[in-house]
Motif scaffolding. Structure first.
Motif, PDB file in Angstrom:
ATOM      1  N   LYS A  79      21.184 104.794 -25.459  1.00 39.98           N
ATOM      2  CA  LYS A  79      20.002 105.082 -26.266  1.00 39.98           C
ATOM      3  C   LYS A  79      20.181 106.302 -27.158  1.00 39.98           C
ATOM      4  CE  LYS A  79      16.208 103.141 -24.033  1.00 39.98           C
ATOM      5  NZ  LYS A  79      15.056 103.285 -23.119  1.00 39.98           N
ATOM      6  N   LYS A  80      21.025 107.262 -26.737  1.00 36.13           N
ATOM      7  CA  LYS A  80      21.169 108.498 -27.513  1.00 36.13           C
ATOM      8  C   LYS A  80      22.484 108.538 -28.285  1.00 36.13           C
ATOM      9  CE  LYS A  80      17.466 110.251 -25.486  1.00 36.13           C
ATOM     10  NZ  LYS A  80      16.207 110.441 -26.215  1.00 36.13           N
ATOM     11  N   GLY A  81      23.326 107.522 -28.128  1.00 37.85           N
ATOM     12  CA  GLY A  81      24.603 107.516 -28.838  1.00 37.85           C
ATOM     13  C   GLY A  81      25.518 108.675 -28.467  1.00 37.85           C
ATOM     14  N   PHE A  82      25.401 109.148 -27.240  1.00 38.50           N
ATOM     15  CA  PHE A  82      26.161 110.297 -26.758  1.00 38.50           C
ATOM     16  C   PHE A  82      27.527 109.799 -26.296  1.00 38.50           C
ATOM     17  CE2 PHE A  82      26.630 114.266 -24.472  1.00 38.50           C
ATOM     18  CZ  PHE A  82      25.696 115.100 -25.057  1.00 38.50           C
ATOM     19  N   LYS A  83      28.558 110.007 -27.087  1.00 38.86           N
ATOM     20  CA  LYS A  83      29.848 109.355 -26.840  1.00 38.86           C
ATOM     21  C   LYS A  83      30.488 109.737 -25.507  1.00 38.86           C
ATOM     22  CE  LYS A  83      33.650 108.297 -28.973  1.00 38.86           C
ATOM     23  NZ  LYS A  83      34.749 109.211 -29.072  1.00 38.86           N
ATOM     24  N   SER A  84      30.359 110.995 -25.148  1.00 41.29           N
ATOM     25  CA  SER A  84      31.052 111.461 -23.934  1.00 41.29           C
ATOM     26  C   SER A  84      30.476 110.846 -22.661  1.00 41.29           C
ATOM     27  CB  SER A  84      30.974 112.985 -23.834  1.00 41.29           C
ATOM     28  OG  SER A  84      31.457 113.544 -25.015  1.00 41.29           O
ATOM     29  N   VAL A  86      21.365 106.549 -14.238  1.00 41.46           N
ATOM     30  CA  VAL A  86      20.387 106.213 -15.282  1.00 41.46           C
ATOM     31  C   VAL A  86      20.570 107.152 -16.477  1.00 41.46           C
ATOM     32  CG1 VAL A  86      17.927 106.261 -15.874  1.00 41.46           C
ATOM     33  CG2 VAL A  86      18.668 105.167 -13.760  1.00 41.46           C
ATOM     34  N   PHE A  87      20.718 108.443 -16.212  1.00 45.73           N
ATOM     35  CA  PHE A  87      20.871 109.391 -17.317  1.00 45.73           C
ATOM     36  C   PHE A  87      22.147 109.111 -18.122  1.00 45.73           C
ATOM     37  CE2 PHE A  87      18.059 113.186 -15.764  1.00 45.73           C
ATOM     38  CZ  PHE A  87      16.936 112.417 -16.033  1.00 45.73           C
ATOM     39  N   LEU A  88      23.246 108.822 -17.427  1.00 45.89           N
ATOM     40  CA  LEU A  88      24.497 108.548 -18.160  1.00 45.89           C
ATOM     41  C   LEU A  88      24.351 107.316 -19.040  1.00 45.89           C
ATOM     42  CD1 LEU A  88      27.225 109.274 -15.452  1.00 45.89           C
ATOM     43  CD2 LEU A  88      26.818 110.573 -17.559  1.00 45.89           C
ATOM     44  N   ARG A  89      23.711 106.262 -18.488  1.00 43.02           N
ATOM     45  CA  ARG A  89      23.565 105.032 -19.280  1.00 43.02           C
ATOM     46  C   ARG A  89      22.644 105.277 -20.475  1.00 43.02           C
ATOM     47  NH1 ARG A  89      24.035  99.211 -18.564  1.00 43.02           N
ATOM     48  NH2 ARG A  89      25.827  99.664 -17.286  1.00 43.02           N
ATOM     49  N   ARG A  90      21.557 106.009 -20.248  1.00 41.37           N
ATOM     50  CA  ARG A  90      20.647 106.288 -21.371  1.00 41.37           C
ATOM     51  C   ARG A  90      21.323 107.133 -22.442  1.00 41.37           C
ATOM     52  NH1 ARG A  90      15.268 108.229 -18.218  1.00 41.37           N
ATOM     53  NH2 ARG A  90      14.588 106.189 -17.447  1.00 41.37           N
ATOM     54  N   ILE A 120      36.206  96.430 -16.981  1.00 42.63           N
ATOM     55  CA  ILE A 120      34.969  97.122 -16.630  1.00 42.63           C
ATOM     56  C   ILE A 120      34.420  97.769 -17.900  1.00 42.63           C
ATOM     57  CG2 ILE A 120      35.505  97.547 -14.209  1.00 42.63           C
ATOM     58  CD1 ILE A 120      36.395 100.380 -15.012  1.00 42.63           C
ATOM     59  N   GLY A 121      33.157  98.158 -17.874  1.00 43.60           N
ATOM     60  CA  GLY A 121      32.552  98.791 -19.047  1.00 43.60           C
ATOM     61  C   GLY A 121      32.104  97.752 -20.065  1.00 43.60           C
ATOM     62  N   ALA A 122      32.106  98.136 -21.356  1.00 39.82           N
ATOM     63  CA  ALA A 122      31.667  97.262 -22.454  1.00 39.82           C
ATOM     64  C   ALA A 122      30.196  96.878 -22.339  1.00 39.82           C
ATOM     65  CB  ALA A 122      32.545  96.013 -22.547  1.00 39.82           C
ATOM     66  N   GLU A 123      29.415  97.675 -21.624  1.00 38.79           N
ATOM     67  CA  GLU A 123      28.000  97.338 -21.446  1.00 38.79           C
ATOM     68  C   GLU A 123      27.184  97.748 -22.669  1.00 38.79           C
ATOM     69  OE1 GLU A 123      27.082  95.566 -18.965  1.00 38.79           O
ATOM     70  OE2 GLU A 123      28.949  95.715 -17.831  1.00 38.79           O
ATOM     71  N   THR A 124      26.088  97.021 -22.896  1.00 35.60           N
ATOM     72  CA  THR A 124      25.296  97.281 -24.107  1.00 35.60           C
ATOM     73  C   THR A 124      23.802  97.460 -23.846  1.00 35.60           C
ATOM     74  OG1 THR A 124      25.001  94.929 -24.482  1.00 35.60           O
ATOM     75  CG2 THR A 124      26.884  95.943 -25.562  1.00 35.60           C
ATOM     76  N   VAL A 125      23.340  97.178 -22.637  1.00 37.39           N
ATOM     77  CA  VAL A 125      21.886  97.208 -22.415  1.00 37.39           C
ATOM     78  C   VAL A 125      21.504  98.023 -21.178  1.00 37.39           C
ATOM     79  CG1 VAL A 125      21.431  95.000 -23.551  1.00 37.39           C
ATOM     80  CG2 VAL A 125      21.960  95.032 -21.103  1.00 37.39           C
ATOM     81  N   MET A 126      20.210  98.376 -21.104  1.00 38.24           N
ATOM     82  CA  MET A 126      19.673  99.073 -19.933  1.00 38.24           C
ATOM     83  C   MET A 126      19.248  98.066 -18.857  1.00 38.24           C
ATOM     84  SD  MET A 126      19.800 102.322 -20.744  1.00 38.24           S
ATOM     85  CE  MET A 126      18.970 102.948 -19.299  1.00 38.24           C
TER      86      MET A 126
END
Lengths: 441, 311
Positions: A252-257, A244-248, A75-81
């Motif tokens: 898009k914001k490079g927010f690691k957490s 949506v906010f978590l993915r962005r 799971i995870g490893a996603e790269t796009v919106m």
């Protein structure tokens, strides 16, 4: 952050040796930028370049891998919106919940029911991958006994839900740590002590994004890497907004957490609704509490659609296919190699009870109209496909039926196949039985 | 913890269309129902499909719900759809005008349409069937004789002139249909507006791929169309309509006789609802369905989705 082709090009040896199977370093750089090549393909790449490219290629959302029998599931490893930007990588896992306070017979029956949910569609086996075992009994021995049954009778990933540290301590001795997830643990601090030497993924539950990110930062600092995020929601709009906010934040914001997979526990009253949002909008795991075989079948098909790679349409091999048992006087029908087109057309020919030869043309997996507008289903291409298919030795007539939507290619096709009669079939596959009945006597 | 909510603001906006005193669609300035980003405006509308002739090829479970007696009479169907099943809009699909079916004349088709327009207050979408020649005859008559404003469909890239001119003359709304293709859709919108038809009266039909039959193409094309809308492309801002029912009730998966897949009736409703919800998430302003239970489920979804914003 992703690098551009030119930025990558500057990191490459510029030898243009072609050993990576791409003629020039610039072309290779473009492929790396498009993520359709791996930096390892270059034999001369420097360690420094490798490091930079490796970091740039690590997806913003953490990948977590599980064992599912012989297979691995991630799971995870996603790269796009949006899926059309590239693709959604790892499909949402579907978990079915089962409570530990059922008596033994009920439990076994429920487990059998869950195991029976397997459907085949377009050549793929569709099934829920996980079971969430909910601690309702608060009886350690009972919970562990039920856990053992699940782990021995299925290969599914098991979500241990609502457990206290005492249960978890023994549970992780019973089951392979690569097939469990901890959700809603009752004493987080103590549980983290127990699992600190393992790689077992743990779900951090919170009431809102702020609280969640605080928790994540705290446990990241303690070196926990396999984190899964979960936020409670009161209505579908909150679920949508949180995801949506978590993915962005991560992409898009490079927010690691914020860059971890999301788990969604679907609301009981409108389970199908929250499940659909989860699948479309960024949940990596959804837990269903009540489910019927018809809603599961629908959801699994829905998931299959959303996670189809838009860069690679589902396609089948070009060539001649037999529908039913055609003989030399049976009709010849031509269409594209988009797998759904094939399934629909062959299904309708079956409905017609008239066996037929089906010539599948390589149209790069596009449907008839799309392929035609992209010039992949022209008279020239269709003509060549028929000539090269070897069909001429199998039939005693020279008639070919083309899809009604591309009637326009019949002139060009006649030029290509001067001895043939070009018949324009119906536009919709559903009309095929009626058409064959009237035309092919 | 301190962090800025990653809200996204856009310049462009979906055209708001007032279809009747009660029903407005479009107007949003954000991705579908992203009320945490900005103004969502009007809720998606649910339309119910009715026909001018008896729908023989409907599955039995669907016919049963409506009742064969009702299905024979378009006016009864329209009334039931609005009064009993709560349709926002009537989608009058005139399959009987097809030259290979009942071949209903354009005059008779317009009369059938006016009977519907009189029977209900809701907005009515009118769509004839048949080859372009036949369709054009019906378009012209319906646009000319309609007793109130209608939504007429569908203009195609290869056949948009007659219908656009008729809709313009009759002051009607127009559906522009493109084959799951962003570029053709834009091209078609431009061609129609070049005939002086106002973009404010166009509704786009991106063509619906049924779930399991190309659904994902429609889903992504709609997201791409909306990205263009929000980047303020003046030719890509009309609302979107998705014809879900007709792409659902004909497929193999809801006809299989196998208990493993659950009851056939439930499967059809689930399939129709799931498709509609997925398309609402990617931008549909109108979804057209057939089963009354789907209407209820879709509406529950819309209400919960359009409730409050994120905490």
């Amino acid at each position: 952050m992703a690098l551009t082709g030119l930025e990558i090009f500057k990191l490459l040896p510029n030898k243009n040796c072609g050993e990576c199977d791409v003629p020039t370093c610039l072309a290779f750089a473009m492929k790396l930028a498009g993520k359709i090549a791996e930096p390892q393909a270059c034999p001369y790449i420097s360690d420094e370049a490798m490091e930079i490219l490796g970091a740039a290629q690590t997806p913003p959302i953490k990948k977590i891998t599980f064992k599912n029998g012989e297979k691995e599931i991630s799971i995870g490893a996603e790269t796009v919106m949006f899926r059309h930007e590239k693709t959604f990588v790892n499909q949402t896992l579907i978990a079915l919940e089962i409570a530990d306070n059922l008596n033994d017979d009920e439990f076994e029956n429920e487990l059998k029911r869950i195991e029976s949910y397997k459907y085949e569609r377009v050549g793929e086996l569709l099934e829920p991958e996980c079971i969430s075992l909910k601690n309702e009994s608060d009886d350690k021995n009972n919970y562990l006994q039920k856990l053992e049954i699940i782990s021995s009778k299925t290969e599914k990933i098991i979500i241990l839900s609502d457990c206290n540290p005492e249960i978890i301590k023994e549970a992780i001795q019973l089951v392979d740590s690569k097939r469990i997830i901890l959700n809603r643990v009752r004493n987080l601090e103590e549980t983290l002590n127990i699992i600190s030497d393992t790689q077992i993924p743990i779900v951090l539950n919170a009431k809102n994004i702020e609280e969640l990110l605080e928790k994540v930062e705290k446990y990241e600092a303690q070196n926990f890497k396999n984190i899964i995020l979960s936020i409670d929601f009161n209505n579908l709009n909150e679920l949508l907004g949180n995801n949506v906010f978590l993915r962005r934040l991560s992409i898009k914001k490079g927010f690691k957490s914020a860059g971890y997979p999301i788990l969604t526990e679907c609301a009981k009253e409108d389970e199908l609704h929250s499940a659909i949002i989860g699948i479309c909008i960024y949940s990596s795991i959804i837990i269903l509490k009540e489910f019927s075989s018809s809603s599961l079948f629908t959801l699994l098909t829905f998931r299959q659609n959303i996670f189809t790679d838009p860069q690679k349409p589902l396609q089948i091999d070009a060539g001649i296919y037999q529908v039913g048992e055609p003989d030399e006087s049976s009709p010849l029908i031509v269409t594209t190699n988009f797998s759904l087109t094939y399934f629909i057309v062959s299904g309708e020919i079956e409905n017609s009870i008239s066996p037929a030869w089906l010539c599948i043309v390589d149209a790069e997996g596009m449907s008839v109209l799309t392929a035609w507008s992209a010039n992949k289903f022209s008279g020239e291409i269709v003509g060549n496909a028929i000539l090269n298919s070897g069909i001429e030795g199998k039939i005693n007539h020279k008639k070919v039926i083309i899809p009604g939507y591309v009637a326009i290619i019949s002139g060009e096709l006649e030029d290509k196949l001067p001895e043939w009669e070009i018949l324009v079939g119906p536009q919709e596959a559903a009309e095929i039985p009626k058409y064959l009945k009237e035309i092919w006597k | 913890m301190e962090f800025e909510k990653p809200v996204e603001q856009w310049k462009g906006k979906v055209q708001e269309i007032k279809l009747s005193d009660k029903i407005k669609i479009g107007g949003e300035q954000v991705f579908p129902n992203y009320s945490f980003d900005g103004k969502c405006s009007n809720k998606p509308a649910v339309a119910i499909e009715i026909n001018d002739v008896f729908p023989e090829n409907w599955p039995e479970s669907l016919k049963e719900v409506w009742g064969n007696d009702t299905l024979k009479y378009p006016v009864d169907r329209a009334k039931k759809a609005v009064e009993k099943y709560g349709a926002d809009i009537i989608f009058f699909d005139m399959i009987g005008t097809h030259q290979d079916r009942e071949n209903i004349s354009s005059e008779k088709a317009a009369e059938n349409m006016n009977n519907i327009l009189k029977a209900v207050d809701s907005p009515v979408i009118v769509r004839p069937d048949g080859n372009f020649e036949k369709q054009n005859k019906v378009f012209t008559k319906c646009c000319e004789l309609a007793e109130r404003q209608i939504i007429i469909g569908s203009a195609h890239e290869d056949n948009y002139r007659t219908i656009s001119a008729s809709a313009l003359a009759g002051n009607h709304f127009l559906i522009a249909e493109a084959p799951i293709d962003v570029n053709i859709q834009k091209q078609l919108n431009i061609l129609i507006t070049q005939m002086n038809f106002p973009i404010e009266r166009i509704i786009m039909d991106p063509m619906t791929g049924g779930l399991g039959y190309g659904f994902e193409y429609t889903y992504s094309v709609m997201e791409r169309i909306r990205l263009q809308t929000f980047m303020d492309d003046p030719f890509m801002n009309p609302p979107l309509i998705c014809c879900v029912g007709q792409e659902t009730w004909k497929i193999k998966e809801i006809k299989i006789e196998d208990k493993k897949y659950g009851s056939k009736a439930d499967r059809g409703i689930n399939w129709e609802t799931t498709t509609a919800i997925g398309l609402i998430l990617s931008g549909a302003n109108i979804v057209v369905v057939r089963h009354p239970k789907s209407v209820i489920k879709i509406r529950n979804f819309i209400d919960s989705l359009c409730s409050t914003s994120v905490k």
